[in-house]
Design an enzyme around this catalytic site. Structure first.
Site, PDB file in Angstrom:
ATOM      1  CB  CYS A  44      -0.965  -0.006   1.186  1.00 18.26           C
ATOM      2  SG  CYS A  44      -0.186   0.166   2.802  1.00 18.26           S
ATOM      3  NE  ARG A  92      -4.536   1.462   1.759  1.00 22.24           N
ATOM      4  CZ  ARG A  92      -4.328   1.947   0.532  1.00 22.24           C
ATOM      5  NH1 ARG A  92      -5.187   1.691  -0.448  1.00 22.24           N
ATOM      6  NH2 ARG A  92      -3.259   2.677   0.284  1.00 22.24           N
TER       7      ARG A  92
END
Length: 217
Positions: free
Chosen positions: A106, A112
């Site tokens: 990410c 994430r």
């Protein structure tokens, strides 16, 4: 008779025909102290074996012990055995399948992609497939390098029984060689990964199929 200390570079240089009167050895990393019955006028041993005074008493012996041929044979046998073991180990390593390597990416590698890494690791562990996979995560920037994942994300994962232990790092050129699949968390991450690949491939050898290893999420 004289008492001698025989030293050599490895246990293999000691002959099998040691006298039965030698009751014990004093051994450290490189020196093997053995009482050997040797006549006063016989001090010649094979190259690499050195005679020093030994504190152990030596019973009478009718003839001196010659070490040259026995030591050479033992050393050669040890060398052959070592080479054979190394070959066997290399063959076994070559036959063992390489784990499938997956990298989640990410922007900053603190939310994430660490979450994706942790969830996927948990799924693999529950199925007993840990030896089949290598799992990691990274970011397209190094702003958070060395930091743990965001505390809010870790708390959310923990409530679901998933432990997040990832430490942020940026993606690097070697990732294109070491990972079989690189998963970008969004289209912008994908574009940044491919741009990094294009920059790096002119500076160092990278696999031609690098761009094919990526997909957006």
């Amino acid at each position: 008779m004289v008492n001698l200390l025989v030293t050599c570079r490895a246990p293999a240089c000691l002959p099998n025909s040691l006298p039965s009167v030698a009751p014990k050895y004093n051994i450290d990393a490189t020196r093997f102290q053995i009482p050997l019955p040797l006549s006063n006028n016989s001090r010649t041993l094979s190259p690499g074996l050195h005679l020093l005074h030994s504190p152990y008493p030596i019973p009478n012996s009718p003839k001196p012990i010659r070490l040259s041929s026995a030591a050479a044979a033992a050393a050669a046998a040890a060398a052959d055995a070592g080479e054979s073991m190394a070959t066997t180990a290399a063959a076994a390593a070559a036959e063992e399948p390489k784990p499938f390597a997956v990298l989640f990416v990410c922007l900053g590698n603190i939310c994430r992609s660490p979450a994706a890494e942790a969830v996927f690791t948990d799924l693999v562990r529950k199925r007993g497939l840990q030896s089949k996979f290598r799992i990691d995560s990274a970011g397209t920037i190094g702003y958070h390098e060395g930091r743990p994942a965001d505390s809010r994300m870790r708390a959310a994962a923990k409530r679901r029984g998933i432990e997040v232990t990832s430490i942020s790092r940026p993606i690097r050129p070697s990732d294109f060689r070491e990972f079989d699949l690189v998963l970008a968390m969004d289209m912008q991450n994908r574009d940044d990964i491919l741009s990094a690949y294009e920059r790096w491939r002119f500076k160092e050898p990278l696999p031609e199929d690098g761009p094919k290893k990526h997909c957006s999420w």
